[in-house]
Write a protein that holds these residues in place. Structure first.
Motif, mmCIF file in Angstrom:
data_model
loop_
_atom_site.group_PDB
_atom_site.id
_atom_site.type_symbol
_atom_site.label_atom_id
_atom_site.label_comp_id
_atom_site.label_asym_id
_atom_site.label_seq_id
_atom_site.Cartn_x
_atom_site.Cartn_y
_atom_site.Cartn_z
ATOM 1 N N LEU A 1 1.055 -1.153 -0.059
ATOM 2 C CA LEU A 1 0.040 0.075 -0.115
ATOM 3 C C LEU A 1 0.947 1.204 -0.077
ATOM 4 O O LEU A 1 1.900 1.161 0.745
ATOM 5 C CB LEU A 1 -0.866 0.074 1.400
ATOM 6 N N PRO A 2 0.476 2.284 -0.756
ATOM 7 C CA PRO A 2 1.245 3.483 -0.836
ATOM 8 C C PRO A 2 1.278 4.238 0.684
ATOM 9 O O PRO A 2 0.241 3.821 1.520
ATOM 10 C CB PRO A 2 0.342 4.372 -1.724
ATOM 11 N N ASN B 1 0.604 6.171 3.935
ATOM 12 C CA ASN B 1 -0.349 7.150 4.492
ATOM 13 C C ASN B 1 -1.715 6.871 3.577
ATOM 14 O O ASN B 1 -2.541 7.524 3.658
ATOM 15 C CB ASN B 1 -0.289 8.535 4.107
ATOM 16 N N HIS B 2 -1.932 5.628 3.226
ATOM 17 C CA HIS B 2 -3.157 5.078 2.550
ATOM 18 C C HIS B 2 -3.728 4.061 3.369
ATOM 19 O O HIS B 2 -3.144 3.122 3.926
ATOM 20 C CB HIS B 2 -2.989 4.514 1.103
ATOM 21 N N GLU B 3 -5.121 4.148 3.695
ATOM 22 C CA GLU B 3 -5.828 3.135 4.658
ATOM 23 C C GLU B 3 -7.054 2.548 3.343
ATOM 24 O O GLU B 3 -7.474 3.036 2.680
ATOM 25 C CB GLU B 3 -6.493 3.472 5.761
ATOM 26 N N VAL B 4 -7.188 1.116 3.803
ATOM 27 C CA VAL B 4 -8.162 0.387 3.088
ATOM 28 C C VAL B 4 -9.298 0.361 4.158
ATOM 29 O O VAL B 4 -9.092 -0.311 5.039
ATOM 30 C CB VAL B 4 -7.788 -0.756 2.528
ATOM 31 N N TYR B 5 -10.587 0.775 3.732
ATOM 32 C CA TYR B 5 -11.861 0.600 4.774
ATOM 33 C C TYR B 5 -12.611 -0.551 4.402
ATOM 34 O O TYR B 5 -13.121 -1.192 5.355
ATOM 35 C CB TYR B 5 -12.605 2.060 4.666
#
Length: 188
Positions: A173-174, A176-180
Protein backbone atom coordinates in the motif's frame (compact mmCIF):
# COMPACT_ATOMS: atom_id res chain seq x y z
CA UNK A 1 -38.23 1.49 16.19
CA UNK A 2 -36.73 4.22 14.05
CA UNK A 3 -33.13 3.58 15.17
CA UNK A 4 -31.85 1.23 12.49
CA UNK A 5 -28.53 -0.44 13.32
CA UNK A 6 -28.41 -3.02 10.50
CA UNK A 7 -30.32 -3.93 7.35
CA UNK A 8 -29.84 -7.32 5.73
CA UNK A 9 -31.54 -9.02 2.78
CA UNK A 10 -31.48 -12.79 3.21
CA UNK A 11 -30.82 -15.21 0.37
CA UNK A 12 -34.59 -15.65 -0.14
CA UNK A 13 -35.14 -11.88 -0.45
CA UNK A 14 -36.60 -11.23 3.02
CA UNK A 15 -35.50 -7.94 4.61
CA UNK A 16 -34.33 -8.00 8.25
CA UNK A 17 -33.76 -4.79 10.20
CA UNK A 18 -31.83 -4.73 13.47
CA UNK A 19 -32.87 -1.95 15.82
CA UNK A 20 -32.40 -0.81 19.41
CA UNK A 21 -35.65 -2.61 20.28
CA UNK A 22 -35.47 -5.91 18.43
CA UNK A 23 -35.45 -7.45 14.98
CA UNK A 24 -37.93 -6.55 12.23
CA UNK A 25 -38.70 -8.89 9.34
CA UNK A 26 -40.30 -7.68 6.09
CA UNK A 27 -41.40 -10.27 3.54
CA UNK A 28 -42.50 -7.74 0.90
CA UNK A 29 -46.05 -7.50 2.29
CA UNK A 30 -45.94 -7.10 6.06
CA UNK A 31 -43.61 -6.53 8.99
CA UNK A 32 -43.02 -8.89 11.90
CA UNK A 33 -41.30 -7.78 15.11
CA UNK A 34 -39.13 -10.06 17.28
CA UNK A 35 -38.12 -8.97 20.79
CA UNK A 36 -36.76 -10.23 24.08
CA UNK A 37 -40.16 -9.59 25.60
CA UNK A 38 -41.94 -12.00 23.25
CA UNK A 39 -39.18 -14.60 23.79
CA UNK A 40 -38.08 -14.86 20.15
CA UNK A 41 -34.62 -13.29 20.59
CA UNK A 42 -32.32 -12.87 23.61
CA UNK A 43 -31.12 -9.28 23.17
CA UNK A 44 -33.18 -6.43 21.73
CA UNK A 45 -30.20 -4.36 20.55
CA UNK A 46 -29.34 -5.95 17.19
CA UNK A 47 -26.28 -4.20 15.73
CA UNK A 48 -25.42 -6.54 12.85
CA UNK A 49 -26.99 -9.43 10.92
CA UNK A 50 -25.04 -12.18 9.15
CA UNK A 51 -26.30 -15.24 7.27
CA UNK A 52 -24.43 -18.55 7.34
CA UNK A 53 -24.32 -21.35 4.78
CA UNK A 54 -27.44 -23.01 6.26
CA UNK A 55 -29.44 -19.76 6.10
CA UNK A 56 -29.33 -19.21 9.85
CA UNK A 57 -29.06 -15.56 10.82
CA UNK A 58 -26.40 -14.57 13.32
CA UNK A 59 -27.86 -11.62 15.26
CA UNK A 60 -25.02 -9.61 16.74
CA UNK A 61 -25.58 -7.49 19.85
CA UNK A 62 -22.61 -5.37 20.85
CA UNK A 63 -22.45 -4.16 24.44
CA UNK A 64 -20.65 -0.82 24.60
CA UNK A 65 -19.24 0.84 27.69
CA UNK A 66 -17.78 4.34 27.30
CA UNK A 67 -17.96 3.99 23.47
CA UNK A 68 -15.79 0.85 23.54
CA UNK A 69 -17.22 -2.50 22.51
CA UNK A 70 -16.78 -4.68 25.57
CA UNK A 71 -18.74 -7.79 24.63
CA UNK A 72 -20.64 -9.33 21.77
CA UNK A 73 -23.80 -11.33 22.24
CA UNK A 74 -24.86 -13.66 19.45
CA UNK A 75 -28.24 -15.22 18.75
CA UNK A 76 -28.57 -17.84 16.03
CA UNK A 77 -31.98 -17.14 14.44
CA UNK A 78 -33.75 -19.89 12.50
CA UNK A 79 -35.68 -18.21 9.69
CA UNK A 80 -38.11 -21.13 9.39
CA UNK A 81 -39.12 -21.49 13.05
CA UNK A 82 -38.59 -17.74 13.69
CA UNK A 83 -36.84 -18.53 16.98
CA UNK A 84 -33.37 -17.71 18.23
CA UNK A 85 -30.98 -19.75 20.33
CA UNK A 86 -27.96 -18.44 22.18
CA UNK A 87 -24.56 -19.03 20.57
CA UNK A 88 -23.40 -21.10 23.57
CA UNK A 89 -26.47 -23.38 23.23
CA UNK A 90 -25.91 -23.99 19.52
CA UNK A 91 -22.12 -24.33 19.80
CA UNK A 92 -21.35 -25.62 23.32
CA UNK A 93 -17.91 -26.90 22.22
CA UNK A 94 -16.73 -23.72 20.50
CA UNK A 95 -13.03 -23.05 21.27
CA UNK A 96 -13.94 -19.64 22.75
CA UNK A 97 -16.79 -17.99 24.66
CA UNK A 98 -19.14 -15.63 22.80
CA UNK A 99 -17.94 -12.68 24.89
CA UNK A 100 -14.36 -13.41 23.70
CA UNK A 101 -15.36 -12.44 20.13
CA UNK A 102 -14.30 -8.94 19.13
CA UNK A 103 -14.82 -9.11 15.36
CA UNK A 104 -17.20 -11.12 13.19
CA UNK A 105 -17.87 -11.20 9.43
CA UNK A 106 -19.64 -13.38 6.89
CA UNK A 107 -18.13 -14.39 3.58
CA UNK A 108 -20.28 -14.29 0.44
CA UNK A 109 -20.89 -18.05 0.62
CA UNK A 110 -21.99 -18.02 4.26
CA UNK A 111 -18.72 -18.88 5.97
CA UNK A 112 -18.51 -16.98 9.27
CA UNK A 113 -15.14 -15.45 10.23
CA UNK A 114 -14.49 -14.52 13.89
CA UNK A 115 -11.66 -12.84 15.80
CA UNK A 116 -11.19 -13.34 19.56
CA UNK A 117 -9.74 -11.12 22.29
CA UNK A 118 -6.51 -13.11 21.91
CA UNK A 119 -6.37 -11.94 18.26
CA UNK A 120 -6.98 -15.46 17.01
CA UNK A 121 -9.02 -15.76 13.80
CA UNK A 122 -11.43 -18.64 13.11
CA UNK A 123 -13.76 -19.56 10.30
CA UNK A 124 -16.92 -21.58 10.81
CA UNK A 125 -18.61 -24.11 8.52
CA UNK A 126 -21.18 -26.66 9.68
CA UNK A 127 -19.29 -29.62 8.22
CA UNK A 128 -15.95 -28.79 9.91
CA UNK A 129 -16.90 -26.55 12.87
CA UNK A 130 -14.59 -23.77 14.07
CA UNK A 131 -11.20 -23.80 12.37
CA UNK A 132 -8.30 -21.55 13.38
CA UNK A 133 -6.77 -19.39 10.66
CA UNK A 134 -2.98 -19.02 10.84
CA UNK A 135 -2.96 -15.22 11.02
CA UNK A 136 -0.68 -12.74 12.74
CA UNK A 137 -2.37 -10.78 15.54
CA UNK A 138 -1.83 -7.54 13.58
CA UNK A 139 -4.06 -8.79 10.74
CA UNK A 140 -7.02 -6.49 9.90
CA UNK A 141 -9.95 -8.20 8.17
CA UNK A 142 -11.21 -6.59 4.93
CA UNK A 143 -13.36 -9.22 3.20
CA UNK A 144 -14.02 -12.62 1.69
CA UNK A 145 -15.61 -13.12 -1.72
CA UNK A 146 -15.60 -16.90 -1.93
CA UNK A 147 -15.44 -19.82 0.47
CA UNK A 148 -11.73 -20.47 0.19
CA UNK A 149 -9.93 -17.12 0.53
CA UNK A 150 -9.99 -13.81 2.38
CA UNK A 151 -8.43 -10.33 2.16
CA UNK A 152 -6.86 -8.16 4.84
CA UNK A 153 -4.16 -5.71 5.84
CA UNK A 154 -0.92 -6.87 7.44
CA UNK A 155 2.24 -4.78 7.92
CA UNK A 156 1.14 -2.13 5.44
CA UNK A 157 0.28 -4.67 2.75
CA UNK A 158 -3.04 -5.73 1.29
CA UNK A 159 -2.94 -9.53 1.37
CA UNK A 160 -5.05 -12.25 -0.20
CA UNK A 161 -4.70 -15.63 1.52
CA UNK A 162 -6.36 -19.04 1.68
CA UNK A 163 -7.73 -20.79 4.78
CA UNK A 164 -4.40 -22.55 5.33
CA UNK A 165 -2.65 -19.17 5.56
CA UNK A 166 -0.90 -19.38 2.18
CA UNK A 167 -0.41 -15.94 0.66
CA UNK A 168 -1.91 -15.77 -2.81
CA UNK A 169 -1.24 -12.08 -3.47
CA UNK A 170 0.51 -9.26 -1.64
CA UNK A 171 0.14 -5.61 -2.63
CA UNK A 172 2.25 -2.89 -1.01
CA UNK A 173 0.00 0.00 0.00
CA UNK A 174 1.23 3.55 -0.67
CA UNK A 175 2.36 5.45 2.44
CA UNK A 176 -0.45 7.08 4.44
CA UNK A 177 -3.18 5.11 2.65
CA UNK A 178 -5.81 3.02 4.39
CA UNK A 179 -8.22 0.43 3.05
CA UNK A 180 -11.66 0.70 4.65
CA UNK A 181 -13.59 -1.85 2.66
CA UNK A 182 -13.17 -4.14 -0.32
CA UNK A 183 -16.04 -4.61 -2.74
CA UNK A 184 -16.00 -7.23 -5.47
CA UNK A 185 -16.86 -5.80 -8.87
CA UNK A 186 -17.12 -7.30 -12.34
CA UNK A 187 -13.98 -8.58 -13.99
CA UNK A 188 -12.66 -6.48 -16.83
Amino acid sequence: NNQCNAIYQSKDGTIFIGTKYGLNRFDGHEFEWFTEENGQIHNDVVTDILEDEQNMLWLISEVKLYNITSAIGIDIFDQKSKKARLFKEVFPKAPFAPDDIINIHAGKTGIIYLQTKNYEWYFFQYDTGFNRLPLDNEFQWKGSFDHETYWGILNGNLIHADKEGNLLHTFQLPANHEVYKLIKGPRV
